[in-house]
Design an enzyme around this catalytic site. Structure first.
Site, PDB file in Angstrom:
ATOM      1  NE  ARG A  92     -65.486  37.279  33.492  1.00  0.00           N
ATOM      2  CZ  ARG A  92     -66.749  37.606  33.320  1.00  0.00           C
ATOM      3  NH1 ARG A  92     -67.681  37.046  34.052  1.00  0.00           N
ATOM      4  NH2 ARG A  92     -67.101  38.487  32.400  1.00  0.00           N
ATOM      5  CB  ILE A 123     -71.143  37.949  30.027  1.00  0.00           C
ATOM      6  CG1 ILE A 123     -72.575  37.494  30.350  1.00  0.00           C
ATOM      7  CG2 ILE A 123     -70.136  37.225  30.910  1.00  0.00           C
ATOM      8  CD1 ILE A 123     -72.823  36.037  30.023  1.00  0.00           C
ATOM      9  CG  ASP A 124     -74.573  43.203  30.678  1.00  0.00           C
ATOM     10  OD1 ASP A 124     -74.711  42.038  31.060  1.00  0.00           O
ATOM     11  OD2 ASP A 124     -75.086  44.174  31.259  1.00  0.00           O
ATOM     12  CG  LEU A 125     -69.316  45.262  27.152  1.00  0.00           C
ATOM     13  CD1 LEU A 125     -67.887  45.691  27.473  1.00  0.00           C
ATOM     14  CD2 LEU A 125     -69.980  46.300  26.259  1.00  0.00           C
ATOM     15  CG  ASP A 305     -54.589  39.961  35.780  1.00  0.00           C
ATOM     16  OD1 ASP A 305     -55.539  40.214  36.546  1.00  0.00           O
ATOM     17  OD2 ASP A 305     -54.714  39.266  34.765  1.00  0.00           O
ATOM     18  CB  ILE A 327     -59.558  46.889  36.131  1.00  0.00           C
ATOM     19  CG1 ILE A 327     -58.507  47.676  35.345  1.00  0.00           C
ATOM     20  CG2 ILE A 327     -60.186  45.823  35.239  1.00  0.00           C
ATOM     21  CD1 ILE A 327     -59.034  48.413  34.131  1.00  0.00           C
ATOM     22  NE  ARG A 397     -59.357  30.487  38.537  1.00  0.00           N
ATOM     23  CZ  ARG A 397     -59.303  31.803  38.341  1.00  0.00           C
ATOM     24  NH1 ARG A 397     -58.936  32.603  39.319  1.00  0.00           N
ATOM     25  NH2 ARG A 397     -59.594  32.322  37.170  1.00  0.00           N
TER      26      ARG A 397
END
Length: 424
Positions: A92, A123-125, A305, A327, A397
């Site tokens: 991402r 990812i609109d913002l 996280d 979130i 990752r």
């Protein structure tokens, strides 16, 4: 195809040095494209996401090398602004390249990014912010094409303090004409680190760490030498693991100020924490106490996280704890796996009710995403018997050889190839 095999029940003990922050290194690597020269970035961990980012930079024409913990990128030879779909789907964070490529080349072609399946992350913002800077955006199926002859500064207000959108707009705006103001910006330490890196290259960015950033565009940027901050999520993971195993661990190369919310929660759970300037000592010598309510929210509140890792600790606590996830809607996938190890957890919408049990028991579990995988490793370290954690590629990752990390402080954990699934 790798598995982690853990013989649990041993208290962690010793000293460990925390590696560099993945979530700081990735946007910094993307931002290196803004400078036409050599960039040296230190304290960069060897992670799958880092290697994918370096592969993308190489595909764009850059020369990139990762030796030990030092990355060097030669960006002057970059020739392409088209990010390959295959590489974008692996991670991402490839979306971070959108702003730098648009600012440098006037165009970028990319695809919807991939990554962990922890919920919808649009990812609109990002796109709205770039459009406010003057970019023309076309969506052609799964492909997105952004173009602009010259970006122009603007006032941009974010509906949500998105870390990625804040960083993408920052990177695009440093070469824009005039001043850009980002209102409602995210405040994470990784954004502050990106600001320091951009300014080291000659940018004029201010306000990181607050909810309003100002960026005065410059004509060009130059190469630099920079060191990435320690990883606060890896730091927190080790702290929680020490508490869950009732051990005593000293953590070096840390920034305790980045983990104030976690320190507060752990102390409420009865964990002993000593804090220095860049060092912390964590000790837990009895069963943890329940914590009545934890709510994940953007920094500086409790980080999503670390939600899964702390849930593992609270599954061993005395009493009932509640965690509310605000979130990501898909971030309770570790619950079923923890329950298979003997945890007593009930989920109702975005709330998890954790009734502590005296003991977890080893079994075979599956890492469904990066932080869920880390939580299961902690559970395995604390559990009685053998735990096998499958799908370790998710953990790779964000953790640089997690088995070696925990072996340094007494964990009985090894990596094995899952031979039964090699040909499946």
């Amino acid at each position: 195809m790798d598995n982690l095999v853990i013989e649990g029940g041993l208290p962690l003990s010793g000293t460990i040095r925390i590696h560099g922050a993945k979530n700081a290194a990735l946007p910094i690597l993307a931002a290196s494209l803004l400078a036409e020269g050599k960039v040296t970035i230190r304290n960069v961990p060897r992670l799958l996401d880092i290697e994918v980012m370096l592969d993308i930079l190489r595909d764009l024409g850059c020369k990139a090398r990762h030796q030990d913990t030092v990355v060097t990128v030669e960006t002057a030879v970059a020739t392409s602004s088209h990010i390959p779909e295959m590489l974008m789907r692996k991670m991402r964070s490839s979306v971070f390249l959108m702003g730098p490529l648009l600012a440098r080349f006037g165009e970028v072609q990319l695809y919807q990014p991939g990554g962990c399946a922890i919920g919808e992350r649009k990812i609109d913002l990002h796109l709205r912010g770039l459009a406010a800077l003057g970019a023309n955006i076309e969506e052609r199926g799964s492909r997105i094409v952004c173009s602009a002859r010259r970006l122009k500064g603007a006032e941009i207000s974010l509906d949500f303090p998105s870390v990625g959108a804040t960083e993408n707009i920052m990177m695009a705006a440093v070469l824009a004409q005039g001043r850009t103001t980002i209102i409602g910006a995210a405040r994470e330490p990784e954004i502050q680190d990106l600001q320091h890196f951009l300014n080291r290259m000659g940018a004029q960015v201010g306000g990181a760490g607050t909810d309003m950033l100002t960026i005065d565009g410059v004509e060009s940027l130059y190469g630099c030498d920079f060191e990435v901050i320690p990883d606060r999520i890896v730091t927190g993971t080790v702290m929680v693991a020490a508490a869950a195993t009732r051990g005593e661990v000293t953590l070096e190369n840390t920034q305790p100020g980045h983990l104030t919310s976690l320190i507060h929660v752990l102390r409420r759970a009865g964990v002993q924490i000593e804090v220095g300037s860049d060092i912390m000592k964590v000790g837990a010598f009895k069963r943890p106490l329940a914590v009545d309510r934890i709510v994940t929210s953007p920094y500086p509140a409790f980080p999503t996280d670390l939600q899964a890792q702390v849930m593992t600790l609270l599954s061993l606590a005395d009493g009932v704890s509640v965690i509310k996830e605000t979130i990501f809607e898909g971030r309770f996938k570790h619950v079923d796996e923890l329950c298979r190890m003997g945890a007593d957890i009930r989920v109702d919408l975005n709330n998890a009710f954790i009734r502590g049990v005296p003991q977890l028991y080893g079994t075979t579990v599956e890492a469904t995403d990066l932080r869920a995988g880390a939580a299961l490793v902690i559970a395995g370290l604390a559990a009685q018997g053998r735990t096998v954690v499958e799908h370790v590629h998710h953990i790779d990752r964000g953790y640089d050889r997690i088995e070696e990390m925990f072996r340094q402080i007494g964990g009985n954990i090894t990596r094995e190839v899952n031979k039964s699934k090699v040909f499946s």
